[in-house]
Each structure stands twice: as structure tokens, then as C-alpha cells.
Design a protein around this motif. Sequence first.
Motif, PDB file in Angstrom:
ATOM      1  N   VAL A 122     -30.960 -13.658  43.267  1.00  0.00           N
ATOM      2  CA  VAL A 122     -30.197 -12.652  42.596  1.00  0.00           C
ATOM      3  C   VAL A 122     -30.462 -11.473  43.332  1.00  0.00           C
ATOM      4  CG1 VAL A 122     -29.886 -11.360  40.246  1.00  0.00           C
ATOM      5  CG2 VAL A 122     -30.112 -14.057  40.370  1.00  0.00           C
TER       6      VAL A 122
ATOM      7  N   ALA B  97     -30.122 -13.725  34.072  1.00  0.00           N
ATOM      8  CA  ALA B  97     -29.880 -14.426  32.908  1.00  0.00           C
ATOM      9  C   ALA B  97     -28.332 -15.083  33.164  1.00  0.00           C
ATOM     10  CB  ALA B  97     -29.704 -13.711  31.584  1.00  0.00           C
ATOM     11  N   LYS B  98     -27.617 -14.302  33.816  1.00  0.00           N
ATOM     12  CA  LYS B  98     -26.154 -14.973  33.933  1.00  0.00           C
ATOM     13  C   LYS B  98     -26.377 -16.006  35.192  1.00  0.00           C
ATOM     14  CE  LYS B  98     -21.532 -13.440  35.453  1.00  0.00           C
ATOM     15  NZ  LYS B  98     -20.901 -12.329  36.119  1.00  0.00           N
ATOM     16  N   LYS B  99     -27.419 -15.754  36.073  1.00  0.00           N
ATOM     17  CA  LYS B  99     -27.656 -16.951  37.178  1.00  0.00           C
ATOM     18  C   LYS B  99     -27.873 -18.303  36.504  1.00  0.00           C
ATOM     19  CE  LYS B  99     -28.098 -18.216  41.495  1.00  0.00           C
ATOM     20  NZ  LYS B  99     -27.196 -18.205  42.674  1.00  0.00           N
TER      21      LYS B  99
ATOM     22  N   GLN C 291     -33.103 -23.087  30.152  1.00  0.00           N
ATOM     23  CA  GLN C 291     -31.624 -23.359  30.015  1.00  0.00           C
ATOM     24  C   GLN C 291     -31.547 -24.249  28.732  1.00  0.00           C
ATOM     25  OE1 GLN C 291     -30.968 -25.036  33.958  1.00  0.00           O
ATOM     26  NE2 GLN C 291     -30.161 -23.240  34.379  1.00  0.00           N
TER      27      GLN C 291
ATOM     28  N   LYS D  47     -28.492 -16.552  27.780  1.00  0.00           N
ATOM     29  CA  LYS D  47     -28.603 -15.156  27.275  1.00  0.00           C
ATOM     30  C   LYS D  47     -29.717 -14.581  27.294  1.00  0.00           C
ATOM     31  CE  LYS D  47     -24.892 -15.992  23.877  1.00  0.00           C
ATOM     32  NZ  LYS D  47     -24.645 -15.918  22.483  1.00  0.00           N
TER      33      LYS D  47
ATOM     34  N   ASP E   5     -30.157  -4.585  33.636  1.00  0.00           N
ATOM     35  CA  ASP E   5     -29.030  -4.833  34.336  1.00  0.00           C
ATOM     36  C   ASP E   5     -29.596  -5.952  35.297  1.00  0.00           C
ATOM     37  OD1 ASP E   5     -27.356  -2.991  33.428  1.00  0.00           O
ATOM     38  OD2 ASP E   5     -27.057  -1.957  34.763  1.00  0.00           O
TER      39      ASP E   5
ATOM     40  N   ASN F  17     -30.206  -8.870  32.937  1.00  0.00           N
ATOM     41  CA  ASN F  17     -29.034  -9.785  32.913  1.00  0.00           C
ATOM     42  C   ASN F  17     -28.369 -10.318  33.804  1.00  0.00           C
ATOM     43  OD1 ASN F  17     -28.162  -9.087  29.826  1.00  0.00           O
ATOM     44  ND2 ASN F  17     -28.328  -7.116  30.376  1.00  0.00           N
ATOM     45  N   ALA F  18     -28.553 -10.151  34.937  1.00  0.00           N
ATOM     46  CA  ALA F  18     -27.954 -10.552  36.304  1.00  0.00           C
ATOM     47  C   ALA F  18     -28.721 -12.127  36.469  1.00  0.00           C
ATOM     48  CB  ALA F  18     -28.053  -9.872  37.627  1.00  0.00           C
TER      49      ALA F  18
ATOM     50  N   ASN G   3     -27.344 -19.055  33.485  1.00  0.00           N
ATOM     51  CA  ASN G   3     -26.200 -19.313  32.284  1.00  0.00           C
ATOM     52  C   ASN G   3     -26.898 -19.470  30.897  1.00  0.00           C
ATOM     53  OD1 ASN G   3     -23.652 -19.999  31.768  1.00  0.00           O
ATOM     54  ND2 ASN G   3     -24.091 -22.334  31.720  1.00  0.00           N
TER      55      ASN G   3
ATOM     56  N   THR H 176     -31.977 -19.044  26.111  1.00  0.00           N
ATOM     57  CA  THR H 176     -32.379 -17.568  26.396  1.00  0.00           C
ATOM     58  C   THR H 176     -33.275 -17.534  27.345  1.00  0.00           C
ATOM     59  OG1 THR H 176     -34.061 -17.923  24.496  1.00  0.00           O
ATOM     60  CG2 THR H 176     -31.488 -17.096  23.955  1.00  0.00           C
TER      61      THR H 176
END
Length: 270
Positions: A245, A75-77, A35, A81, A69, A72-73, A79, A39
Motif C-alpha cells: 500500500v 483497510a481498503k486493501k 478479514q 472497515k 488516510d 483507510n488505504a 477489504n 474490521t
Amino acid sequence: MKKMKKMMLALVGLVAVASLAACGNAQGTSIKKIQDKGTLTLAVSPDYPPFEYQTIKNGKNTVVGIDIDLANAIAKKLNVKLKISTMDFNNVLTTLSQGKADLAISGISATTDRKKTFDFSNVYYDATNEIVVKKSELAKYTNLSDFKGAKLAAQKGSTQEKAVTSQITGSTLVSLAATGDEINEVKGGMVNGAVLEDMIAKSYVSANPDLAIAQVKIPNLKSNPGMAVAITKGSSALQSKINSVIKSLQSSGELEQIIQKNYAESQKVK
């Protein structure tokens, strides 16, 4: 005596350094560190449609697929990129072990041997192995014994290599860097077949009408428990986040949608 004392001190120093290194490795990959840099670095071999492959999007070469995909999920969790680092499959886990990636998602089976070196998430996809052959030769292969004396391709570093050597008696393994190479060698007649996971086999056959899947059954290897996300040893907090996730995507039905969407899209790529 002084010389001996210096030698002893040097040895103590080396032991201390080694201990610190061991402790550092035991800590695994820190969520805070990910974090802080903003990235999440993914090690992937983009030659495994529909899990990961390259296509042109908006005029740019882009890595897409089920595993992308999923990454990416994650990475989103967290917060952050997603940063994709591509390489041959044989180098994916090596890159992770060297600390050059935060995780590896590349159709990786969480085998017993791999678990000695890495931690893994819960399984997000269970696969079986298939043999892709020339459609014109499909009638020749109705039983595993029909591949005796045949050359079978498998990707370097994959569990499919073991499937060839331990389950298809009398065949010869041809290890290749990429699944695309396997398909090209089948089409060119350099090998008699390519051993691939079911979804990948179907994707390639759909894109190549001169190929077919042999109607034979390869028993699942006990050491092939399904695809999972690989992380460094001791990364329990990251492992927990990844598992949350996967569980969310599975329970909502979104993971199945991701699989079907990418399978359909991969068939359009020749």
C-alpha cells in the motif's frame, strides 16, 4: 514420591502453556482474522496534526489526518472497515502489544529499541525535529546552546524526549501527554519551547500567530529512522500488504497529495 511426580507434571504443564503462548505471539496478527471480523483496529493518539487530529465533520467529532488516510488505504486493501481506537501516545504501542489493536499508526518512529518488540512497515515519512517558541522570544534562540537552562516540552513516549535529553545540552525535559499540552505550556510560559516533528511544528505555528519555530538545527537522531506502521512481531503477511500500500501511494504521488492536503486542512483548525 507421588507428590514429587505431581509437582514435575505441573511444571511440565506450565512449560507447555508458556511454549504455546510463545508460539501464539510468534504468529503475529493474522490477515484472515482481520478479514473474518471485518474490521481493522487502529491504535492512534489524535493530537498530532496533520498526522492525526480531531475536527468536526458533519456535526460529529472526527479523527482525521495523514495517518488516518493511510490506515483507510490499508483497510481498503484488506477489504475491511477501519475502526479507530484513540488514546494517549504513551499507550499506543502498549495497546498494540496487548492485542487490542491490529496496527498502530501515530507518527511512530521505527527505532532500534521498538524493533525489539514490534515489526514495522517501510518508512512512509521522514521527519526532522524543530523547537516551537514564543514569537516574542524568537531572537533569544539562534543556537542550541541558547537553550541551556531552558525547560523544553516533549510528548511522553516519543523520540523527541530523547532529542531533548541527548542533544540539547543543559536543558530540562518536561514530558507531557499530548502535543496540545506542549503548545499550551509554551504559550503560558511554563516551558521555554516544545520539541516537535517539523510538520507538526509548522501546523501549530500556522494556527498560532504568537508562536514561531526557532532557527536552530537539531541533528537527526540515529535512532530516529522515520515514521512507519507498527504491527506485532511475526506479522509478515500483514507487513507485506502494508508495504504494498505504501509503495503504491508513494509511486503514484498520492501519498504526497495526502500529506499536503492534510497539512493545509490542519492549519484551519485552531
